[in-house]
Design an enzyme around this catalytic site. Structure first.
Site, PDB file in Angstrom:
ATOM      1  N   THR A 177     -10.105   5.414  26.511  1.00 54.23           N
ATOM      2  CA  THR A 177      -9.459   6.203  25.454  1.00 54.23           C
ATOM      3  C   THR A 177      -9.934   7.651  25.523  1.00 54.23           C
ATOM      4  O   THR A 177     -11.075   7.918  25.944  1.00 54.23           O
ATOM      5  CB  THR A 177      -9.750   5.567  24.068  1.00 54.23           C
ATOM      6  OG1 THR A 177      -8.962   6.214  23.077  1.00 54.23           O
ATOM      7  CG2 THR A 177     -11.207   5.662  23.675  1.00 54.23           C
ATOM      8  N   THR A 178      -9.058   8.551  25.136  1.00 51.49           N
ATOM      9  CA  THR A 178      -9.375   9.981  25.189  1.00 51.49           C
ATOM     10  C   THR A 178     -10.565  10.313  24.289  1.00 51.49           C
ATOM     11  O   THR A 178     -10.663   9.800  23.176  1.00 51.49           O
ATOM     12  CB  THR A 178      -8.136  10.794  24.760  1.00 51.49           C
ATOM     13  OG1 THR A 178      -7.070  10.466  25.656  1.00 51.49           O
ATOM     14  CG2 THR A 178      -8.392  12.286  24.793  1.00 51.49           C
TER      15      THR A 178
ATOM     16  N   SER B  11     -23.356 -13.034  11.080  1.00 57.08           N
ATOM     17  CA  SER B  11     -22.627 -11.942  10.434  1.00 57.08           C
ATOM     18  C   SER B  11     -22.706 -12.086   8.912  1.00 57.08           C
ATOM     19  O   SER B  11     -22.383 -13.152   8.367  1.00 57.08           O
ATOM     20  CB  SER B  11     -21.163 -12.008  10.910  1.00 57.08           C
ATOM     21  OG  SER B  11     -20.378 -11.040  10.277  1.00 57.08           O
TER      22      SER B  11
ATOM     23  N   HIS C  11     -21.697   3.965   5.355  1.00 58.04           N
ATOM     24  CA  HIS C  11     -21.660   4.525   3.998  1.00 58.04           C
ATOM     25  C   HIS C  11     -23.018   5.058   3.556  1.00 58.04           C
ATOM     26  O   HIS C  11     -23.259   5.219   2.356  1.00 58.04           O
ATOM     27  CB  HIS C  11     -21.132   3.479   3.010  1.00 58.04           C
ATOM     28  CG  HIS C  11     -19.698   3.163   3.272  1.00 58.04           C
ATOM     29  ND1 HIS C  11     -18.666   3.925   2.771  1.00 58.04           N
ATOM     30  CD2 HIS C  11     -19.128   2.211   4.047  1.00 58.04           C
ATOM     31  CE1 HIS C  11     -17.513   3.434   3.210  1.00 58.04           C
ATOM     32  NE2 HIS C  11     -17.767   2.403   3.987  1.00 58.04           N
TER      33      HIS C  11
ATOM     34  N   SER D 190     -19.328  -1.088   1.253  1.00 57.91           N
ATOM     35  CA  SER D 190     -18.444  -0.013   0.800  1.00 57.91           C
ATOM     36  C   SER D 190     -17.716  -0.302  -0.497  1.00 57.91           C
ATOM     37  O   SER D 190     -17.382   0.621  -1.226  1.00 57.91           O
ATOM     38  CB  SER D 190     -17.417   0.308   1.880  1.00 57.91           C
ATOM     39  OG  SER D 190     -16.565  -0.797   2.072  1.00 57.91           O
TER      40      SER D 190
ATOM     41  N   ARG E  92       0.832  -1.212   0.000  1.00 60.85           N
ATOM     42  CA  ARG E  92       0.000   0.000   0.000  1.00 60.85           C
ATOM     43  C   ARG E  92       0.859   1.253   0.000  1.00 60.85           C
ATOM     44  O   ARG E  92       1.625   1.473   0.928  1.00 60.85           O
ATOM     45  CB  ARG E  92      -0.920   0.017   1.227  1.00 60.85           C
ATOM     46  CG  ARG E  92      -1.988  -1.031   1.146  1.00 60.85           C
ATOM     47  CD  ARG E  92      -2.701  -1.205   2.482  1.00 60.85           C
ATOM     48  NE  ARG E  92      -3.516  -2.395   2.441  1.00 60.85           N
ATOM     49  CZ  ARG E  92      -4.848  -2.382   2.421  1.00 60.85           C
ATOM     50  NH1 ARG E  92      -5.498  -1.253   2.487  1.00 60.85           N
ATOM     51  NH2 ARG E  92      -5.521  -3.507   2.375  1.00 60.85           N
TER      52      ARG E  92
ATOM     53  N   LYS F 211     -17.230  10.337   7.215  1.00 56.01           N
ATOM     54  CA  LYS F 211     -17.426  10.214   5.770  1.00 56.01           C
ATOM     55  C   LYS F 211     -18.373  11.327   5.304  1.00 56.01           C
ATOM     56  O   LYS F 211     -17.944  12.452   5.148  1.00 56.01           O
ATOM     57  CB  LYS F 211     -17.873   8.795   5.426  1.00 56.01           C
ATOM     58  CG  LYS F 211     -16.805   7.766   5.867  1.00 56.01           C
ATOM     59  CD  LYS F 211     -17.058   6.374   5.402  1.00 56.01           C
ATOM     60  CE  LYS F 211     -16.224   5.335   6.124  1.00 56.01           C
ATOM     61  NZ  LYS F 211     -14.808   5.335   5.793  1.00 56.01           N
TER      62      LYS F 211
ATOM     63  N   THR G  15     -20.711   6.664  11.141  1.00 54.44           N
ATOM     64  CA  THR G  15     -19.454   7.404  11.260  1.00 54.44           C
ATOM     65  C   THR G  15     -19.721   8.893  11.092  1.00 54.44           C
ATOM     66  O   THR G  15     -20.674   9.294  10.419  1.00 54.44           O
ATOM     67  CB  THR G  15     -18.423   6.946  10.212  1.00 54.44           C
ATOM     68  OG1 THR G  15     -17.188   7.630  10.438  1.00 54.44           O
ATOM     69  CG2 THR G  15     -18.874   7.252   8.790  1.00 54.44           C
TER      70      THR G  15
ATOM     71  N   THR H 228      -8.471  -5.815   0.854  1.00 55.66           N
ATOM     72  CA  THR H 228      -9.689  -5.003   0.980  1.00 55.66           C
ATOM     73  C   THR H 228     -10.801  -5.617   0.127  1.00 55.66           C
ATOM     74  O   THR H 228     -11.976  -5.598   0.498  1.00 55.66           O
ATOM     75  CB  THR H 228      -9.408  -3.541   0.565  1.00 55.66           C
ATOM     76  OG1 THR H 228      -8.277  -3.094   1.302  1.00 55.66           O
ATOM     77  CG2 THR H 228     -10.583  -2.639   0.852  1.00 55.66           C
TER      78      THR H 228
HETATM   79  N1  PMP Z   1     -17.846   0.356   8.776  1.00 57.62           N
HETATM   80  C1  PMP Z   1     -17.643   0.316   7.445  1.00 57.62           C
HETATM   81  C2  PMP Z   1     -18.599  -0.450   6.604  1.00 57.62           C
HETATM   82  C3  PMP Z   1     -16.566   1.003   6.876  1.00 57.62           C
HETATM   83  O1  PMP Z   1     -16.356   0.951   5.555  1.00 57.62           O
HETATM   84  C4  PMP Z   1     -15.692   1.735   7.713  1.00 57.62           C
HETATM   85  C5  PMP Z   1     -14.494   2.517   7.182  1.00 57.62           C
HETATM   86  N2  PMP Z   1     -14.183   2.470   5.917  1.00 57.62           N
HETATM   87  C6  PMP Z   1     -15.952   1.739   9.073  1.00 57.62           C
HETATM   88  C7  PMP Z   1     -17.023   1.040   9.573  1.00 57.62           C
HETATM   89  C8  PMP Z   1     -15.060   2.498   9.988  1.00 57.62           C
HETATM   90  O2  PMP Z   1     -15.414   3.848  10.004  1.00 57.62           O
HETATM   91  P1  PMP Z   1     -14.332   4.971  10.369  1.00 57.62           P
HETATM   92  O3  PMP Z   1     -13.613   5.299   9.095  1.00 57.62           O
HETATM   93  O4  PMP Z   1     -15.124   6.094  10.930  1.00 57.62           O
HETATM   94  O5  PMP Z   1     -13.408   4.362  11.380  1.00 57.62           O
END
Ligand code: PMP
Length: 406
Positions: A276-277, A136, A216, A188, A21, A247, A244, A362
């Site tokens: 975590t902070t 899942s 997404h 995604s 990458r 995005k 999220t 990926t």
């Molecule tokens: N869920 C899915 C389906 C994603 O594609 C991603 C990131 N590409 C995440 C969760 C993680 O989200 P974030 O980028 O906010 O960490």
């Protein structure tokens, strides 16, 4: 053992497969998206970005920027602690209320990223519900897969977007055991959309919780940007919606929205939340401004869909193979990691167009692709130039034309 030698050899084998990458180092400039400066050893070059997940350009929106500036002036930079120890500000609390409202849920809980929200929430629920089984979807994101793995709960993978297979799996499980059906709304990499209503039908029949990743889709679908579940009137049937802020909302952070009890449970037991902070308050304020804007404005969503349709139309005309789907993600299929990287390099170097190659792991081997994400800020001229450039590379390299291989 010579550790670095080991690391070097492993990296070399990645490179030999064409799967190493490389970062493209970009300088985003305020108000100039999708243009950016690309840093290279020989200086910088102006490029047009075609692979950003800032799907609507909200990371540059004046309302978002001014909320962030205002919060920095008011609060400073960092949160100064974990949520439990001095890191919960008014901005965090207001954002959680905004998110709960967005998804018509009584509560929401913030995390530092979407990845962490999936990992932490699934780990906590699946490990603490006694005898829990997680069903899942085969296409689920790494963050959910890692959460399930870490929970050590039993996992059953059902066929991608296949409610019948889900039912076959559910029917085999002891009805008394707690069950979580984990899936996404928009996937995604292929951009396909889950049959949410049918999955809910099956989950409800077997008394399973539904855990829906709308990463997404939030901001992009539904009248107020609540995602596919909002668009389809299904938010009330989903136990937990995860999203999220990084995005379509253009900032950073992740969240879950669900019942008060569920959010409080995750808040109380999830190590990925507790230890975590907290997000910087300015990020929370910016994300809230972005959500508020997209709750009342449809113009970004409309123009987004218009741009996506225009790109697809042109690809069809040119016979450049791309996956058909009903979302905003346009996967141009190449099917070979070396060629995929070569096309991406040519676009960047010769045409000033940046589309990152998407290779294994990926996506599965043989389905390497250029994942194009049009946005409302791409002009007709940007689209024309992208097509001309892609078309030239396709011809020079004698790449296959025709309908996409799935
Ligand atoms: N869920 C899915 C389906 C994603 O594609 C991603 C990131 N590409 C995440 C969760 C993680 O989200 P974030 O980028 O906010 O960490």
């Amino acid at each position: 053992m010579n550790y670095d030698e080991f690391f070097r050899a492993e990296l070399q084998s990645l490179a030999d497969e064409g799967n190493y990458r490389h970062f493209a180092e970009l300088e985003r400039r305020q108000g100039d998206f999708p243009r950016a400066r690309h840093h290279r050893p020989d200086g910088t070059k102006e490029v047009t970005v075609w692979c950003s997940n800032d799907y609507l350009g909200m990371g540059q929106h004046p309302a978002v920027l001014s909320a962030m500036h205002e919060a920095i002036d008011r609060c400073g930079a960092g949160a100064g602690g974990t949520r439990n120890i001095s890191g919960t500000t008014h901005d965090h609390v207001m954002l959680e209320q905004e998110l709960a409202d967005l998804h018509h849920k009584p509560a929401a809980l913030l995390f530092t990223s979407g990845y962490v929200s999936n990992w932490a929430a699934i780990t906590t629920l699946a490990s603490r519900l006694p005898g829990c089984v997680v069903l899942s979807d085969a296409g689920n994101h790494a963050s959910m897969i890692e959460g399930i793995r870490h929970s050590r709960a039993e996992k059953i993978i059902f066929k991608h977007n296949d409610p019948q297979d889900l039912e076959r799996c559910l029917a085999q499980i002891d009805p008394k055991r707690p069950k979580i059906v984990a899936f996404e709304s928009v996937y995604s990499m292929d951009g396909d959309i889950a049959p949410i209503a049918k999955i809910c039908d099956v989950a409800e029949k077997y008394g399973a919780m539904t855990y829906l990743d709308e990463v997404h889709a939030v901001g992009l679908y539904g009248l107020r940007g609540g995602g596919i579940a909002e668009r389809e009137g299904l938010m009330d049937r989903i136990t937990l919606i995860e999203g999220t802020l990084g995005k379509a909302f253009g900032v950073v952070g992740g969240y879950i929205a669900a019942s008060t009890e569920l959010c409080d449970f995750v808040r109380s037991f999830a190590s990925g939340f507790i230890f975590t902070t907290a997000l910087p308050p300015a990020c929370a304020a910016a994300a809230r401004a972005s959500i508020q804007h997209l709750k009342q404005s449809n113009s970004e969503r409309e123009r987004h869909q218009n741009r996506v349709a225009a790109v697809r139309r042109q690809l069809d005309i040119m016979g450049v193979p791309h996956l058909k789907n009903d979302s905003h993600i346009v996967p141009v299929m190449v099917g070979n990691p070396v060629k995929c990287k070569m096309i991406s390099d040519r676009l960047l170097q010769d045409y000033g167009i940046y589309v990152q190659p998407i290779n294994y792991p990926t996506v599965p081997k043989g389905t390497e692709r250029l994942r194009i994400t049009p946005s409302p800020v791409h002009s007709d001229e940007d689209i024309r130039y992208l097509m001309e450039s892609l078309g030239a590379i396709w011809s020079e390299c004698a790449l296959a034309r025709g309908v996409a291989a799935a």
